[in-house]
Design a protein around this motif. Structure first.
Motif, mmCIF file in Angstrom:
data_model
loop_
_atom_site.group_PDB
_atom_site.id
_atom_site.type_symbol
_atom_site.label_atom_id
_atom_site.label_comp_id
_atom_site.label_asym_id
_atom_site.label_seq_id
_atom_site.Cartn_x
_atom_site.Cartn_y
_atom_site.Cartn_z
ATOM 1 N N VAL A 1 0.760 -1.310 -0.015
ATOM 2 C CA VAL A 1 0.003 -0.026 0.072
ATOM 3 C C VAL A 1 0.915 1.251 0.129
ATOM 4 C CG1 VAL A 1 -1.647 1.344 1.335
ATOM 5 C CG2 VAL A 1 -1.924 -1.235 1.184
ATOM 6 N N ALA A 2 1.803 1.381 0.747
ATOM 7 C CA ALA A 2 2.737 2.529 0.905
ATOM 8 C C ALA A 2 3.522 2.386 -0.478
ATOM 9 C CB ALA A 2 3.913 2.246 1.889
ATOM 10 N N GLN A 3 3.805 1.542 -1.203
ATOM 11 C CA GLN A 3 4.504 1.891 -2.400
ATOM 12 C C GLN A 3 3.422 2.586 -3.397
ATOM 13 O OE1 GLN A 3 5.836 -2.178 -3.465
ATOM 14 N NE2 GLN A 3 7.952 -1.914 -2.343
ATOM 15 N N GLU A 4 2.187 1.976 -3.407
ATOM 16 C CA GLU A 4 1.301 2.520 -4.342
ATOM 17 C C GLU A 4 1.030 3.827 -4.073
ATOM 18 O OE1 GLU A 4 -3.531 1.559 -5.744
ATOM 19 O OE2 GLU A 4 -2.117 0.212 -4.654
ATOM 20 N N LEU A 5 1.169 4.330 -2.659
ATOM 21 C CA LEU A 5 0.957 5.817 -2.451
ATOM 22 C C LEU A 5 2.265 6.448 -2.281
ATOM 23 C CD1 LEU A 5 -1.336 4.955 0.779
ATOM 24 C CD2 LEU A 5 -1.988 5.957 -1.468
ATOM 25 N N ASN A 6 3.100 5.823 -2.806
ATOM 26 C CA ASN A 6 4.632 6.672 -2.674
ATOM 27 C C ASN A 6 4.752 7.340 -1.347
ATOM 28 O OD1 ASN A 6 5.105 6.316 -5.597
ATOM 29 N ND2 ASN A 6 3.573 8.039 -5.942
ATOM 30 N N LEU A 7 4.460 6.307 -0.407
ATOM 31 C CA LEU A 7 5.071 6.630 1.113
ATOM 32 C C LEU A 7 6.386 6.205 1.338
ATOM 33 C CD1 LEU A 7 1.736 6.040 3.208
ATOM 34 C CD2 LEU A 7 2.738 8.203 2.531
ATOM 35 N N THR A 8 7.118 7.123 2.083
ATOM 36 C CA THR A 8 8.601 6.512 2.587
ATOM 37 C C THR A 8 8.568 6.033 3.901
ATOM 38 O OG1 THR A 8 9.071 8.703 3.133
ATOM 39 C CG2 THR A 8 9.576 8.164 0.827
ATOM 40 N N SER A 9 7.397 6.271 4.643
ATOM 41 C CA SER A 9 7.421 5.953 6.027
ATOM 42 C C SER A 9 6.301 5.065 6.444
ATOM 43 C CB SER A 9 7.468 7.084 6.853
ATOM 44 O OG SER A 9 8.960 7.768 6.699
ATOM 45 N N PHE A 10 6.272 4.002 6.912
ATOM 46 C CA PHE A 10 5.206 3.303 7.329
ATOM 47 C C PHE A 10 5.664 2.390 8.519
ATOM 48 C CE2 PHE A 10 6.898 0.441 4.350
ATOM 49 C CZ PHE A 10 6.553 -1.101 4.930
ATOM 50 N N ILE A 11 4.501 1.980 9.336
ATOM 51 C CA ILE A 11 5.121 0.997 10.333
ATOM 52 C C ILE A 11 3.783 0.058 10.496
ATOM 53 C CG2 ILE A 11 5.173 0.461 12.896
ATOM 54 C CD1 ILE A 11 6.335 3.267 13.245
ATOM 55 N N ALA A 12 4.130 -1.188 10.506
ATOM 56 C CA ALA A 12 3.106 -2.253 10.250
ATOM 57 C C ALA A 12 2.923 -2.928 11.903
ATOM 58 C CB ALA A 12 3.500 -3.487 9.264
ATOM 59 N N GLY A 13 1.721 -3.707 12.017
ATOM 60 C CA GLY A 13 1.575 -4.432 12.767
ATOM 61 C C GLY A 13 1.389 -3.590 14.382
ATOM 62 N N CYS A 14 0.669 -2.362 14.229
ATOM 63 C CA CYS A 14 0.494 -1.603 15.191
ATOM 64 C C CYS A 14 -0.596 -1.822 15.882
ATOM 65 C CB CYS A 14 0.221 -0.302 14.623
ATOM 66 S SG CYS A 14 2.156 0.635 14.041
ATOM 67 N N LEU A 15 -0.495 -1.960 17.239
ATOM 68 C CA LEU A 15 -1.708 -1.954 18.156
ATOM 69 C C LEU A 15 -1.684 -0.567 18.647
ATOM 70 C CD1 LEU A 15 -0.368 -5.119 20.446
ATOM 71 C CD2 LEU A 15 -1.915 -5.223 18.499
#
Length: 829
Positions: free
Chosen positions: A680-694
């Protein structure tokens, strides 16, 4: 010794002043009190018990004091924000918000600044009925003619709002003021005409008496309220613009009065060549009339600034068609109850929030979302009060009625936010506190300097210039600079689907440099659908029956997708025991005496289920395509998975690119897995993301960024986002999300997409720019105007500023600030 104490019960600067004054009244105590945070720093010569401080505060009002505890530091959602109570509708408040959220039952003057109190709009749409003035038994719902006598029907209630009535009252006074002021002005100015023709009719003394007689209706009727306000401000020592006007015009009038009755008491400098004292009735009346003109224009502008609320109220219909036992009956919207069935006909406005139970249509939601394209609606789709039905009829069930509808909440939020105070207002408040005394002192100094060092007649010059200083220095423009822009900006946002909870949020949005965003329902449509169910034992139907039965008790969008998919396949659901939703991981329970778990890898580890390598490989492949995948375990054995897709909103890509171009760092925090998040981040051209967040992980990440000095906005739509929304400097809720998320946020986007954040950022920047323009103009105006009025240009250019010109300039400054604020209504978002 010095100690800090926490004060509760303060809501405005007036409260702070009262608390500080009462504490300082205690012997041996020196106290400094701040409003935000609400802390008193007390220096005492000897130890004093807290109970003594409490006694002093109890005498001042409903305030309490306790020893400051660092752990008592207010959370972001608890910061003191001066907003009106929800029952402020229909009551009166000061447009400068001198007393914060205080409201009054009756119209009048603000006891602090003297401004006319403004009525808060009634937040309930009412229907106007029309009747015949000759035959009151004739009552119609629309204007027309009487069926008996043919006369035009008139409204049963006054057609003008109280704002309009106040404006009309000022118009009436303005007519009186102009009617009597113009002759006074002509008489006074006739002295400048060679061979004054008026002296052929009467001598100077008689014309002076005529000016006096003509001035009485102006001073004691049309503008008497200014002197009443000035007197109140002096005895309460809440010095304001009317203090300066009252002193300036009052001194000029009293001087003229004494000059008329006791001319022998005055030195020769104040007399004309005929021996009569030069009077200033024309200056008094012209000044007061021009100030009245300023009040008139402000009253008109205040009415326009509340136009957004009035327009929103017009969206609400006053009637609805109730379907009861197969019969249609027209009722008032106030009589609609939850679960009532309502018929909405083509072209009608939808009366309350609910869902379609029969029929399909297209609905124009532009007045709520700001988007012009009609939306297709079918059975089970939600509809919103105030939106307009297309060309088909349908039946709906009422879910939210009265004040619970989205439209009612929007109106309430706009009303509250437009009356809240932006932090930048504190700067104007601090300056205004010292401004009036400084001006009065400057006026006195001006008189003595001219009287002792000016050319003859020195005392006359000193008198005129001292009055000019008092008049031109009116701080009204300074007080109006912020609230006018906030009021117009909040209304503009509401019309574009951006609901702002308070002025603090409006100001801080312009400072945001980091946006934290959730994925599901924020970046994506939030309408997930099941793509497939995979079983390693080729029993997909059996696995679907178990996970759908398990999910029937969950409100999570992914759970709803699974249940919807099963029902489409006509899968029978079983009863579930020991159901438990584990936040950020998934759900577990017992279905048909087997333990079933559906969720991510963390949940599988928690329940002790082993993941087969082949299944894990297939899951990773699906995740890399941007899909959400949940493992399925039965009796602690992973037997398969379910693949769910959730399309990215078409506006998300453009909105994120726009925000990043403005220097805003966009970070996606999602509870989804690493592979899906990366896709999803690549499709949005996002450089920052964190997965598995509670939920607690999102909270910690925001705190971490805030510790680095970042101004963080958080966009989310679910219950799990509520803590993060509350912690962020600006919480932004999707209007399509949960009530908990919306309540925790400071900005709500009605349509629920990231493009609304771009609008909010643009609106905030425009409002803050507008406020700064207003403040600059008000400051620059006084810095420039006071020295000119005092006569600094006279030694160089021989120029002096007449008190009448000063009054005109003073009125112009206030009106120009309001006019500048009204420009925000034309802002394109």
């Amino acid at each position: 010794m010095k100690h800090n104490y926490t004060i509760t019960g303060m809501s405005c600067n007036g409260c702070r002043t009262k608390v500080e004054k009462n504490l300082n009244a205690l012997e041996g105590v020196e106290a400094v009190v701040t409003l935000d945070p609400p802390i008193a720093t007390i220096t005492m010569q000897k130890p004093i018990q807290t109970t003594h401080f409490q006694e002093a505060l109890s005498a001042a009002g409903n305030y309490s004091i306790k020893v400051f505890n660092p752990n008592d530091v207010l959370l972001p959602t608890e910061k003191v924000v001066v907003t009106p109570p929800k029952n402020a509708a229909g009551k009166y408040y000061c447009p400068m918000f001198c007393e914060g959220d205080k409201v009054y039952d009756k119209a009048g003057d603000c006891p602090v600044c003297g401004m006319d109190l403004v009525k808060a709009p009634d937040l309930i749409a009412t229907k106007t009925l029309f009747t015949c003035p000759m035959h009151p038994e004739i009552i119609e719902e629309a204007p027309g003619s009487c069926s008996i006598c043919g006369m035009d029907l008139v409204p049963m209630e006054p057609s003008e709002s109280e704002e309009d009535q106040s404006y009309l009252a000022l118009v009436s006074k303005m007519k009186i003021a102009v009617l009597f002021t113009v002759p006074i002005f002509i008489i006074a100015m006739s002295d400048m005409i060679p061979n004054n023709p008026l002296l052929k009719i009467m001598d100077t003394s008689s014309w002076n008496w005529m000016q006096f007689a003509l001035s009485l209706p102006v001073v004691f009727y049309a503008t008497w309220m200014f002197f009443v306000r000035a007197w109140k401000s002096i005895i309460s020592w809440n010095l304001n613009m009317f203090t300066l006007i009252g002193i300036g015009a009052g001194v000029a009038f009293l001087f003229s009065l004494f000059g008329l009755f006791f001319p022998e008491l005055f030195p020769y400098e104040f007399k004309t060549h005929t021996g009569a004292v030069h009077l200033y009735f024309e200056a008094t009346t012209v000044i007061l009339t021009l100030v009245l003109l300023g009040q008139l224009l402000e009253a008109r502008a205040h009415s326009r600034t509340s136009g957004a609320i009035k327009e929103l109220l017009k969206l609400a219909p006053t009637e609805a068609t109730l379907v009861s036992d197969g019969v249609d009956k027209v009722i008032s919207v106030h009589d609609i109850k939850q679960d009532d069935l309502l018929r909405v006909k083509p072209g009608e406005k939808i009366p309350v929030d609910g869902k379609i139970t029969d029929g399909e249509t297209t609905i124009d939601e532009s007045m709520i979302s700001g988007e012009p394209i009609p939306v297709d609606k079918k059975i089970d789709d939600s509809v919103i009060a105030g939106t307009i039905n297309g060309n088909k009829s349908f039946v709906m069930i009422a879910e939210k009625v009265g004040s619970d509808t989205l439209l009612s909440q929007i109106v309430q939020m706009v009303n509250s936010a437009s009356r809240s105070r932006a932090p930048i207002q504190k700067l104007a408040d601090r300056i205004a506190k010292y401004f009036v005394p400084i001006v009065v002192i400057t006026s006195i100094i001006t008189f003595f300097v001219w009287a002792n060092f000016g050319p003859e007649p020195a005392m006359v010059y000193g008198f005129i210039n001292a009055i000019a200083v008092l008049i031109i220095a009116c701080p009204c423009a300074l007080g109006l600079a912020t609230p006018m822009s906030v009021m117009v900006g909040v209304g503009k946002g509401a019309q574009s689907g951006v609901l702002i909870k308070n002025a603090e949020a409006l100001e801080n949005m312009d400072k945001v440099n980091v946006l934290i965003t959730d994925k599901t329902g924020t970046i994506t449509e939030g309408k997930p659908s099941v793509e497939k169910v995979y079983s390693s034992q080729n029993n997909e139907d059996a696995l679907l029956q178990k996970i759908a039965s398990l999910n029937q008790y969950s409100e999570h969008p992914l759970a709803e997708a699974v249940v919807h998919f099963a029902r489409a396949k006509e899968t029978a659901l079983s009863e579930v025991k020991d159901f438990e939703a584990i936040t950020g991981k998934g759900v577990v329970g017992t279905v048909d005496n087997t333990k079933v778990a559906l969720g991510n890898k963390s949940l599988m580890e928690q329940v002790g289920a082993v993941i087969d390598a082949e299944i894990d490989s297939k899951v990773v492949t699906e995740q890399k395509l941007g899909k959400t995948v949940s493992y399925i375990s039965v009796d602690n054995t992973v037997l398969g998975y379910v693949t769910i897709t959730d399309a990215i909103k078409p506006t998300s890509v453009a909105a994120i690119a726009d925000l990043m171009s403005q220097g805003v760092e966009v970070i996606m925090l999602t509870g989804d897995n690493e592979n899906t998040a990366r896709a999803v981040a690549q499709e949005l051209n996002l450089t920052s993301f964190i997965a598995g967040c509670l939920p607690e992980d999102k909270l910690k990440e925001i705190k971490k960024l805030q510790d680095q000095g970042k101004i963080v906005a958080m966009a989310g739509d679910g219950i799990n986002d509520a803590p993060a929304l509350a912690q962020a400097d600006i919480g932004i809720a999707m209007g399509t999300g949960t009530d908990v998320a919306i309540e925790s946020a400071k900005i709500t986007l009605v349509k629920g997409d990231l493009q609304g954040i771009v609008k909010a950022k643009k609106l905030s920047h425009a409002v803050m720019k507008n406020i700064n323009q207003n403040l600059f103009f008000a400051f620059f105006y006084n810095v420039l105007g006071i020295p000119i009025a005092a006569g600094v240009l006279y030694p160089f250019f021989g120029l002096l500023l007449s008190p009448m010109i000063a009054a005109l300039a003073m009125s112009f400054s206030s009106v120009s600030v309001i006019a500048n604020a009204l420009r925000l209504r034309n802002l394109k978002l």
